[in-house]
Design a protein around this motif. Structure first.
Motif, PDB file in Angstrom:
ATOM      1  N   TRP A  83      -7.036  -1.401  13.340  1.00  0.00           N
ATOM      2  CA  TRP A  83      -5.844  -0.768  12.763  1.00  0.00           C
ATOM      3  C   TRP A  83      -6.220   0.088  11.543  1.00  0.00           C
ATOM      4  O   TRP A  83      -5.712   1.204  11.364  1.00  0.00           O
ATOM      5  N   LEU A  84      -7.120  -0.421  10.730  1.00  0.00           N
ATOM      6  CA  LEU A  84      -7.565   0.345   9.552  1.00  0.00           C
ATOM      7  C   LEU A  84      -8.149   1.693   9.999  1.00  0.00           C
ATOM      8  O   LEU A  84      -7.790   2.743   9.459  1.00  0.00           O
ATOM      9  N   ILE A 141      -0.499  -7.429  12.363  1.00  0.00           N
ATOM     10  CA  ILE A 141      -1.877  -7.021  12.653  1.00  0.00           C
ATOM     11  C   ILE A 141      -2.736  -8.242  12.979  1.00  0.00           C
ATOM     12  O   ILE A 141      -3.952  -8.244  12.791  1.00  0.00           O
ATOM     13  N   SER A 198       3.016  -8.680   7.719  1.00  0.00           N
ATOM     14  CA  SER A 198       1.724  -8.066   8.014  1.00  0.00           C
ATOM     15  C   SER A 198       0.826  -9.037   8.776  1.00  0.00           C
ATOM     16  O   SER A 198       0.152  -8.655   9.736  1.00  0.00           O
ATOM     17  N   LEU A 218      -6.261  -6.001  12.549  1.00  0.00           N
ATOM     18  CA  LEU A 218      -6.639  -5.416  11.250  1.00  0.00           C
ATOM     19  C   LEU A 218      -7.761  -4.377  11.285  1.00  0.00           C
ATOM     20  O   LEU A 218      -7.543  -3.225  10.896  1.00  0.00           O
ATOM     21  N   GLN A 228       0.338   4.064   2.486  1.00  0.00           N
ATOM     22  CA  GLN A 228       0.610   3.816   3.914  1.00  0.00           C
ATOM     23  C   GLN A 228       2.096   3.978   4.254  1.00  0.00           C
ATOM     24  O   GLN A 228       2.504   3.782   5.402  1.00  0.00           O
ATOM     25  N   HIS A 254      -3.011 -12.162   1.151  1.00  0.00           N
ATOM     26  CA  HIS A 254      -3.147 -12.830   2.460  1.00  0.00           C
ATOM     27  C   HIS A 254      -3.596 -14.292   2.395  1.00  0.00           C
ATOM     28  O   HIS A 254      -2.793 -15.178   2.637  1.00  0.00           O
ATOM     29  N   PHE A 265     -11.524  -4.200  -0.296  1.00  0.00           N
ATOM     30  CA  PHE A 265     -11.930  -5.561   0.078  1.00  0.00           C
ATOM     31  C   PHE A 265     -13.441  -5.536   0.198  1.00  0.00           C
ATOM     32  O   PHE A 265     -14.047  -4.447   0.213  1.00  0.00           O
ATOM     33  N   GLU A 306      -3.948   7.376   4.797  1.00  0.00           N
ATOM     34  CA  GLU A 306      -4.247   7.427   3.356  1.00  0.00           C
ATOM     35  C   GLU A 306      -4.974   8.716   2.974  1.00  0.00           C
ATOM     36  O   GLU A 306      -4.821   9.217   1.854  1.00  0.00           O
ATOM     37  N   GLU A 350      -8.202 -12.697   5.306  1.00  0.00           N
ATOM     38  CA  GLU A 350      -6.998 -12.254   6.019  1.00  0.00           C
ATOM     39  C   GLU A 350      -7.145 -12.471   7.525  1.00  0.00           C
ATOM     40  O   GLU A 350      -6.205 -12.909   8.194  1.00  0.00           O
ATOM     41  N   HIS A 369       0.855  -1.189   0.000  1.00  0.00           N
ATOM     42  CA  HIS A 369       0.000   0.000   0.000  1.00  0.00           C
ATOM     43  C   HIS A 369       0.891   1.238   0.000  1.00  0.00           C
ATOM     44  O   HIS A 369       1.409   1.628   1.060  1.00  0.00           O
TER      45      HIS A 369
HETATM   46  N1  GUN Z   1      -7.816  -5.048   4.149  1.00  0.00           N
HETATM   47  C1  GUN Z   1      -8.407  -3.936   3.696  1.00  0.00           C
HETATM   48  N2  GUN Z   1      -7.568  -2.906   3.660  1.00  0.00           N
HETATM   49  C2  GUN Z   1      -6.394  -3.368   4.104  1.00  0.00           C
HETATM   50  C3  GUN Z   1      -5.116  -2.769   4.290  1.00  0.00           C
HETATM   51  O1  GUN Z   1      -4.892  -1.598   4.059  1.00  0.00           O
HETATM   52  N3  GUN Z   1      -4.144  -3.586   4.786  1.00  0.00           N
HETATM   53  C4  GUN Z   1      -4.361  -4.897   5.045  1.00  0.00           C
HETATM   54  N4  GUN Z   1      -3.362  -5.630   5.489  1.00  0.00           N
HETATM   55  N5  GUN Z   1      -5.538  -5.474   4.881  1.00  0.00           N
HETATM   56  C5  GUN Z   1      -6.553  -4.722   4.415  1.00  0.00           C
END
Ligand code: GUN
Ligand code: FE
Length: 419
Positions: A85-86, A288, A284, A82, A70, A259, A194, A94, A223, A67
């Protein structure tokens, strides 16, 4: 132009197999590999040679999931899983790409750091901002970093600082695709963030756009458990995550899914059946708290797997470091499940050939491939006179090499680092 490189050449044409030429040769003509081997063919004898002496000449690295937007938060904010964290870190970071000057400054530095560390091909998320995404692509094209970049689509469940409506998302995607026409070595890839971030209407439109314009797709899959619970709630008609992409025409040849930590046998088969690339992002997945991905199972079943830094869920940009983490994480998995861990040769394959093949290359330094190579001087690493075999010198780089040791980088035939 003919470029003749001499050095200790190491490439990999099959998972787990290294081909080494001590004092070997790598020849390219007009940026395309013409020869790799132990002795220089007659026709090239007498032409100027770039002699790298005892240095290692490796395939360059393909980072198949990261990304770009980021990058400013790289190696910070790693204390949440995750979904939290987003919201707490990734979305606010972002959102700063709304400022084009800021975006140019950040992306210029990112592109330089990628090339300095030997990454010459990428599949990269930008952000939802179409102008900043084009700025990233301009910086890549100017510096010689190649690959696929996506303006991110995300029209629901987002953040007050980072959101677009369905109509804005479509219009912004069309503006961005129009702007991409000028690039030669950087190409657009449709990038629904996603499933939880995209309405059905947007997903359907992206599927249609992918079909009409013959575009590839890049997103995330299975993920993290909280993410998967949300996907199941949002799509009660789908028994598995992958079906939420398939339903809208986004699950197809060359779709990139990052993932795949929790993909079960049926989801893994769906990937094989449609030639979907699974990108393993071990750092990652640790940071996370997503899990320890079943890489060995994916490989043994015949899935197509490459490696990604996934910055800034991942905290390491250099693919040499990502390879080290892939190996060590696979040992954690081994202790949990008994799955055989990855070795260095396998990690090298995942970081190079597996990704380069996404772009149509043949495995390794095959004649016909564009020249993507890195030259590493490891003479200051280790003990003088240790005379290690080339395979061990390669393994040692994962743990000990820094960008200063990378003396030259060639990307699509162009020298992008070194004199
Ligand atoms: N799933 C949706 N957005 C993200 C992201 O920015 N990073 C990760 N690792 N998973 C995500
Ligand atoms: Fe990601």
């Amino acid at each position: 132009m003919t470029e003749i490189i001499k050095g200790n050449v190491i490439h990999t044409t099959r998972l787990g197999e290294l081909t080494c030429f001590e004092g070997g040769w790598l020849v390219s003509v007009d940026g395309v590999i013409a020869y790799v081997g132990q002795t220089l063919p007659e026709e090239y004898v007498g032409l100027p040679v770039t002699d790298y002496g005892d240095m290692l000449v490796l395939q360059s690295f393909a980072d198949m999931h990261l990304h770009g937007a980021q990058y400013p938060m790289l190696a910070t904010g790693l204390d949440l899983p995750l979904m939290d964290w987003l919201t707490a870190y990734a979305f606010p970071t972002e959102s700063r790409m709304a400022d084009n000057d800021y975006a140019r400054m950040v992306y210029r530095k990112l592109v330089r750091e990628l090339l300095d560390n030997g990454t010459t091909r990428v599949a990269m998320f930008a952000s939802l901002h179409d102008e900043a995404t084009l700025i990233l692509m301009e910086e890549m094209e100017a510096a010689g970093l190649t690959g696929y970049v996506g303006k991110v689509n995300m029209d629901r469940n987002n953040h007050v600082l980072l959101q677009e409506t369905t109509e804005e998302s479509k219009a912004s995607t069309l503006r961005w695709l129009e702007g991409c026409r000028k690039f030669k070595n950087v190409k657009p890839i449709l990038t629904p963030r996603f499933t939880p971030s995209c309405t059905d209407e947007l997903m359907a439109w992206l599927g249609e756009t992918a079909r009409e314009r013959d575009l590839y797709v890049h997103s995330h899959l299975s993920e993290n458990d909280k993410e998967m619970e949300l996907v199941a709630q949002l799509h009660p008609d789908c028994s598995q995550y992958w079906e939420t992409y398939d339903k809208f025409g986004l699950w197809k040849d060359h779709t990139i899914m990052a993932h795949c930590v929790h993909s079960d046998a049926r989801e893994r088969k769906a990937m094989r059946d449609h030639n979907v690339l699974a990108v393993h992002c071990p750092d990652s997945n640790n940071n996370i708290c997503s899990g320890v991905a079943p890489v060995r199972i994916l490989l043994e079943e015949g899935n197509w797997v490459a490696l990604g830094s996934d910055i800034s869920g991942g905290a390491h940009l250099p693919m040499l470091e990502v390879m080290a983490i892939a190996v060590s994480t696979s040992k954690t998995r081994c202790m949990m499940t008994g799955d055989r861990p990855l070795n260095a040769a396998e990690a090298y394959y995942l970081a190079t050939t597996a990704g380069h093949c996404y772009f149509g290359d043949q495995p390794g330094f095959a004649p016909g491939n564009p020249l993507h190579a890195v030259v590493v001087d490891d003479s200051s690493i280790g003990v003088p006179g240790d005379h290690l075999p080339l395979a061990e010198r390669l393994e040692r780089l994962f743990y000990r090499a820094k960008s200063e040791h990378i003396k030259a980088v060639y990307s699509a035939g162009r020298k992008v680092k070194g004199e």
